[in-house]
Enzyme design. Structure first.
Site, mmCIF file in Angstrom:
data_model
loop_
_atom_site.group_PDB
_atom_site.id
_atom_site.type_symbol
_atom_site.label_atom_id
_atom_site.label_comp_id
_atom_site.label_asym_id
_atom_site.label_seq_id
_atom_site.Cartn_x
_atom_site.Cartn_y
_atom_site.Cartn_z
ATOM 1 N N HIS A 49 -15.474 5.016 2.317
ATOM 2 C CA HIS A 49 -14.132 4.452 2.428
ATOM 3 C C HIS A 49 -13.171 5.326 3.242
ATOM 4 O O HIS A 49 -12.535 4.867 4.193
ATOM 5 C CB HIS A 49 -13.565 4.186 1.017
ATOM 6 C CG HIS A 49 -12.081 4.089 0.993
ATOM 7 N ND1 HIS A 49 -11.274 5.145 0.622
ATOM 8 C CD2 HIS A 49 -11.232 3.075 1.339
ATOM 9 C CE1 HIS A 49 -10.011 4.774 0.727
ATOM 10 N NE2 HIS A 49 -9.962 3.528 1.149
ATOM 11 N N HIS B 238 0.824 -1.201 0.000
ATOM 12 C CA HIS B 238 0.000 0.000 0.000
ATOM 13 C C HIS B 238 0.859 1.252 0.000
ATOM 14 O O HIS B 238 0.647 2.178 -0.773
ATOM 15 C CB HIS B 238 -0.962 0.021 1.198
ATOM 16 C CG HIS B 238 -2.132 0.925 0.980
ATOM 17 N ND1 HIS B 238 -2.197 2.190 1.513
ATOM 18 C CD2 HIS B 238 -3.252 0.773 0.244
ATOM 19 C CE1 HIS B 238 -3.336 2.753 1.123
ATOM 20 N NE2 HIS B 238 -3.993 1.914 0.347
ATOM 21 N N HIS C 162 -4.965 6.188 -5.806
ATOM 22 C CA HIS C 162 -6.207 6.734 -5.238
ATOM 23 C C HIS C 162 -6.698 7.929 -6.057
ATOM 24 O O HIS C 162 -5.998 8.413 -6.926
ATOM 25 C CB HIS C 162 -5.993 7.147 -3.783
ATOM 26 C CG HIS C 162 -5.594 5.993 -2.921
ATOM 27 N ND1 HIS C 162 -4.286 5.619 -2.770
ATOM 28 C CD2 HIS C 162 -6.339 5.091 -2.240
ATOM 29 C CE1 HIS C 162 -4.231 4.547 -1.989
ATOM 30 N NE2 HIS C 162 -5.462 4.194 -1.661
ATOM 31 N N HIS D 46 -11.366 4.873 7.182
ATOM 32 C CA HIS D 46 -9.922 4.954 7.456
ATOM 33 C C HIS D 46 -9.668 5.904 8.618
ATOM 34 O O HIS D 46 -8.967 5.580 9.573
ATOM 35 C CB HIS D 46 -9.184 5.498 6.228
ATOM 36 C CG HIS D 46 -8.714 4.436 5.277
ATOM 37 N ND1 HIS D 46 -7.560 3.731 5.461
ATOM 38 C CD2 HIS D 46 -9.257 3.974 4.117
ATOM 39 C CE1 HIS D 46 -7.394 2.874 4.454
ATOM 40 N NE2 HIS D 46 -8.422 3.006 3.621
ATOM 41 N N HIS E 192 -7.076 -2.130 -5.625
ATOM 42 C CA HIS E 192 -7.324 -2.789 -4.341
ATOM 43 C C HIS E 192 -7.899 -4.202 -4.532
ATOM 44 O O HIS E 192 -7.679 -5.077 -3.706
ATOM 45 C CB HIS E 192 -8.222 -1.915 -3.466
ATOM 46 C CG HIS E 192 -7.543 -0.654 -2.996
ATOM 47 N ND1 HIS E 192 -7.567 0.514 -3.727
ATOM 48 C CD2 HIS E 192 -6.801 -0.394 -1.899
ATOM 49 C CE1 HIS E 192 -6.861 1.438 -3.080
ATOM 50 N NE2 HIS E 192 -6.391 0.926 -1.966
ATOM 51 N N PHE F 135 -2.199 6.747 4.577
ATOM 52 C CA PHE F 135 -1.930 5.779 3.510
ATOM 53 C C PHE F 135 -0.682 4.924 3.759
ATOM 54 O O PHE F 135 -0.676 3.726 3.513
ATOM 55 C CB PHE F 135 -1.762 6.481 2.160
ATOM 56 C CG PHE F 135 -3.063 6.800 1.466
ATOM 57 C CD1 PHE F 135 -4.221 6.077 1.739
ATOM 58 C CD2 PHE F 135 -3.134 7.809 0.513
ATOM 59 C CE1 PHE F 135 -5.410 6.364 1.087
ATOM 60 C CE2 PHE F 135 -4.319 8.101 -0.143
ATOM 61 C CZ PHE F 135 -5.457 7.379 0.142
ATOM 62 N N HIS G 13 -11.379 -3.189 3.111
ATOM 63 C CA HIS G 13 -11.353 -3.112 1.646
ATOM 64 C C HIS G 13 -12.097 -4.252 0.973
ATOM 65 O O HIS G 13 -12.525 -4.126 -0.173
ATOM 66 C CB HIS G 13 -9.918 -2.985 1.135
ATOM 67 C CG HIS G 13 -9.546 -1.551 0.945
ATOM 68 N ND1 HIS G 13 -9.868 -0.845 -0.194
ATOM 69 C CD2 HIS G 13 -8.978 -0.664 1.789
ATOM 70 C CE1 HIS G 13 -9.474 0.403 -0.049
ATOM 71 N NE2 HIS G 13 -8.933 0.549 1.144
HETATM 72 CU CU1 C2O Z 1 -5.599 2.375 -0.699
HETATM 73 CU CU2 C2O Z 1 -8.347 2.394 1.654
HETATM 74 O O1 C2O Z 1 -6.885 2.849 0.649
#
Ligand code: C2O
Length: 587
Positions: free
Chosen positions: A322, A169, A191, A326, A200, A345, A358
């Site tokens: 999403h 990531h 992203h 996070h 992802h 990130f 995810h």
């Molecule tokens: Cu690559 Cu939820 O982020």
């Protein structure tokens, strides 16, 4: 051994040698000059007419980057204004991430391998069924735990180890890879664009297969954190068991179970009672999956072609919920300055919860296509389909995968357990018809809205700091027929959003209600959110926010109006600049 699955060359036509052989640098053949100068799609020679028309339409209608995004290139650069898929990185040139938070020093390049295999997903006799995390049986919790335990025990230089999986990531999201063939350095960022879902998906696919291999169970399927269902709106308990391999210390203290997740986090109001939070979450889901995601651009995010360091706008689910999850799950700033692990990130992959989060994000892709009887389709642009990534598979082989090969999860051997979708018909009512509900739901937001100000479009660019700003925006067409509404979505575009990407910047957008009554009202158009990550070379890349509002305008009774009042409500007091706001029609 794998055969070549790709029907079209992955590389752009102007790359004469595959960048995939032995990590060698690809050679770029210069193109004829005349094909490299234009910024207007209609002027691009050598384009099939249909594609030229398509690009032109996007530029004119949306101005969301399109070829304009390539404007940062030198005009004589061979790739300038030429359509190109994002290429897989060259591992031999992976470097320290340029996008780490200030004061953080870490490396995240994978081990190098000179051999790259074009990946062909193995045929599976039965599809793996990814289960809802909250209803996992005791036996399966143990299995999941065991698999992650074994992954953690692999030596850290094994590309399948938990450390290396977490690094994936960081490498793809924090500027460890430059885009092959570009100079000055342009990084790869998955992203804020149409690469979000496919990247992802492939990432989780290999993570899942590695776990399955470690426990000798090829049917192992990654549980999904079912945060879109009331029964799944808490961190699954076994992730918070300190003795479990699924535990991560660097998480929010305040949001441990039984706290109900806030899918539109952060908000600047007192946390509402659980029941109301659940209701707001369902409204957010409806907005992100149904009313605000009627066309691919809105769901997937902006296009992203080779040659720029990021797309220009995130899709509806990427933005909310999403991003919200996070930030909600990561540590409070007083404990971890950058919101580690999930709240940044570079560290997000270090929390096992990331992969189940995810998994549900990925499930949304399948669900989105199933809504409206399959009317909703994947993007068919070749630059989307031919974009490619590199991963290590469960046998530690370096493999190249293509976006076009992951559109159907069944072809990757898995589906999701069917569970109710309580948000699917959860259309919000207008705050004006709800009467009393309005005053209950408002909290601090309303008090601040009262101190908000009206500005004119001519005042833009504006600064958004701690109080709401409202502006009247003209519509391209009023009183649209049903047919017109089905053919073209009305899209509110908030452009040139400038902000510090290291901060969890957030603002909500309302239409025709300056009181900003909360996401559980039809006036709520959506939110802009950011998972903190530094932007390369100190440059603060500006983004756009695109919100589908056709249904919203019907619901609030505004379709006969020439213009609407758009209210931006900042949530974190971080300074944001907004370049302009407009409304366009897009299909
Ligand atoms: Cu690559 Cu939820 O982020």
């Amino acid at each position: 051994m794998a055969s070549l699955l790709l029907t079209q060359p992955l590389t752009a036509t102007n790359i004469s040698k595959s960048p995939l052989s032995g990590g060698a640098k690809p050679k770029i053949k210069p193109l004829s000059r005349r094909s490299s100068i234009s910024c207007m799609a209609t002027e691009v020679p050598d384009q099939p007419p249909q594609q030229a028309r398509k690009l032109d339409r996007r530029n004119v209608l949306l101005g969301l980057g399109g070829l304009g995004a390539a404007a940062g290139l030198h005009s004589d650069h061979p790739f300038a204004a030429i359509a190109n898929p994002v290429l897989p990185p060259d591992l031999s040139t992976c470097h320290k991430p340029t996008g780490l938070p200030t004061g953080v020093d870490t490396k995240c390049c994978p081990p190098y391998s000179g051999t790259i295999i074009d990946y062909v997903p193995p045929r599976v006799p039965t599809l793996r069924v990814r289960p809802a995390a909250h209803s996992l049986s005791k036996k399966n919790i143990e299995k999941y735990n065991k698999a992650v335990q074994l992954m953690r025990e692999l030596p850290s230089d094994d590309p399948r180890s938990f450390t290396q999986q977490a690094n994936v990531h960081c490498a793809y999201c924090n500027g460890a890879y430059d885009q092959v063939g570009f100079d000055p350095k342009v990084i790869l960022q998955v992203h804020n664009s149409w690469l979000f879902f496919p990247f992802h998906r492939w990432y989780l696919y290999f993570y899942e297969r590695i776990l399955g291999k470690l426990i000798g169970d090829p049917t192992f399927a990654l549980p999904f954190w079912n945060w879109d269902h009331p029964d799944g709106m808490r961190m699954p308990n076994y992730f918070t068991d300190k003795s479990s391999a699924l535990y991560d210390e660097k998480r929010s203290n305040a949001h441990q179970p039984p706290a109900v997740v806030d899918l539109n986090f952060p908000q600047d109001k007192v946390t509402p009672p659980d029941e109301q939070q659940v209701q707001e979450n369902l409204s957010v889901m409806y907005n992100s999956m149904v009313s605000g995601a009627k066309i691919p651009l809105l769901f997937f995010g902006s296009e992203y072609r080779a040659g720029t360091s990021s797309g220009t706008s995130a899709g509806s689910v990427e933005r909310v919920p999403h991003t919200a999850i996070h930030v909600w799950s990561g540590s409070e700033k007083d404990r971890e300055p950058n919101g580690e692990d999930l709240g940044n990130f570079y560290s997000a992959g270090r929390d096992p919860l990331f992969y189940s989060h995810h998994s549900n994000v990925d499930r949304m892709w399948n669900l989105w296509k199933a809504i409206e009887g399959g009317k909703r389709k994947d993007i068919s642009d070749p630059d989307f389909l031919n974009a490619a990534f590199l991963f290590y598979d469960e046998n530690a082989r370096l493999v190249r995968v293509k976006v076009g090969d992951c559109l159907d999860s069944k072809s990757l051997g898995y589906v999701y357990e069917r569970v109710d979708l309580p948000w699917l018909h959860n259309k919000s009512k207008s705050s004006k018809t709800k009467g009393k509900a309005k005053s209950v739901a408002m909290g601090i937001g309303a008090a601040r809205a009262a101190s908000g100000k009206r500005v004119a479009l001519t005042d833009f660019p504006i600064k958004l700091t701690d109080s709401p700003v409202s502006v009247v925006v003209a519509r391209p067409k009023k009183a649209r027929s049903q047919k017109e509404k089905e053919e073209e979505e009305e899209v509110l575009v908030v452009e040139d959003i400038g902000f510090d990407h290291e901060l969890a910047v957030k603002f909500d957008v309302y239409v025709n209600d300056e009181d900003a009554p909360g996401p559980d009202n039809a006036e709520f158009a959506g939110s802009f959110g950011n998972v903190p990550h530094k932007v390369e070379h100190g440059a603060q890349h500006k983004l756009s926010l695109t919100l589908g509002i056709t249904d919203l305008l019907d619901e609030v009774g505004a379709d006969d109006d020439d213009s609407i009042v758009v209210t931006l409500v900042p949530k974190q007091n971080y300074p944001v600049t907004i370049g302009s706001i407009k409304i366009v029609l897009a299909s």
